[in-house]
Design an enzyme around this catalytic site. Sequence first.
Site, short mmCIF file in Angstrom:
data_model
loop_
_atom_site.label_atom_id
_atom_site.label_comp_id
_atom_site.label_asym_id
_atom_site.label_seq_id
_atom_site.Cartn_x
_atom_site.Cartn_y
_atom_site.Cartn_z
N LYS A 16 -15.45 9.16 -2.09
CA LYS A 16 -15.45 8.12 -3.02
C LYS A 16 -14.89 8.58 -4.45
CE LYS A 16 -19.56 6.87 -2.87
NZ LYS A 16 -20.19 8.06 -1.41
N ARG A 91 -25.25 -0.31 -4.61
CA ARG A 91 -25.72 0.56 -3.43
C ARG A 91 -26.79 -0.11 -2.55
NH1 ARG A 91 -24.51 5.89 -5.07
NH2 ARG A 91 -25.15 7.41 -3.34
N ARG A 130 -18.75 21.37 -0.63
CA ARG A 130 -18.06 20.73 -2.07
C ARG A 130 -18.70 21.78 -3.24
NH1 ARG A 130 -19.59 14.91 -3.31
NH2 ARG A 130 -21.58 15.52 -2.70
N ARG A 162 -23.99 21.03 -6.03
CA ARG A 162 -25.24 19.94 -6.36
C ARG A 162 -26.44 20.40 -5.53
NH1 ARG A 162 -22.43 14.39 -5.65
NH2 ARG A 162 -24.32 13.74 -4.61
N ARG A 173 -29.86 11.26 3.01
CA ARG A 173 -28.86 10.25 2.37
C ARG A 173 -28.20 9.64 3.28
NH1 ARG A 173 -25.94 15.09 -1.22
NH2 ARG A 173 -24.54 13.40 -1.62
#
Length: 216
Positions: A16, A91, A130, A162, A173
């Site tokens: 996203k 969300r 990532r 992160r 998640r």
Amino acid sequence: MSQSDLIFIGPPGAGKGTQAKRLCEKLGVPQVSTGDMLREARAAESELGKRVAEVMERGGLVSDEIVIGLVEERLARADAAKGFVLDGFPRTIPQAEALDKLLRRLGRSVKHVVLLEVPDALIVERITGRRTGETTGRIYHLKYDPPPFPDRGEGGERLLQRSDDVEETVVNRLATYAAQTAPLVAYYADKGLLRRVDGVGSLDEVSARLFAAVGV
Ligand code: AP5
């Protein structure tokens, strides 16, 4: 009415943020990422940052009241007047209803809701690989979108990982997404706004599908 009010939904790590940035550059509108806003609050160690840290660490959702407040403030800024791309908001159904109400009040409406679809089996690899540039926020992937150096991004900036990008948190998640965010698919399909985009393939292939889906 603005012609560029868009929403991105999709599971964690679907791409996203990566694709929202590309779309914003093309449209010349700001990217509004609630995840980025919350991480900034945490980095600044503000009261808000302290309140949200624990829930983010375990992969849950910050309260509707907090994120709705953040988005209301952000959309009131001048640069959002000609359009925006919301990334990671709404969300939950209450967040979507609050957004509808806010946009009605502002005399605007959402044009497209992009659902970026990526199977769970690919998500853990995407998220654990990532890295984010410390200064620019540029998103890399060690394998699929590699930085120029193993530990440095463009211009030599430091790369950060992160704290919620570890496998156990990713599993939480994904469960949070299935329970609380997936119902938005039917919510926006019923309004005729949903654009399904296959998020599997190279970054450029996904961008091409996305641009076609939203007609830019
Ligand atoms: P948030 O920051 O929104 O996280 P998320 O939804 O879990 O999404 P991610 O940022 O992890 O992934 P992405 O889809 O943007 O993927 P990306 O482009 O980086 O939220 C974090 C937390 O904040 C939440 O858990 C929650 O606690 C809280 N929060 C935020 N918003 C909230 C809200 N509205 N309400 C309540 N709480 C909220 O890509 C991932 C990786 O894959 C990158 O390395 C990228 O390079 C790579 N990649 C991208 N595309 C491809 C491709 N096509 N092929 C291969 N690799 C690819």
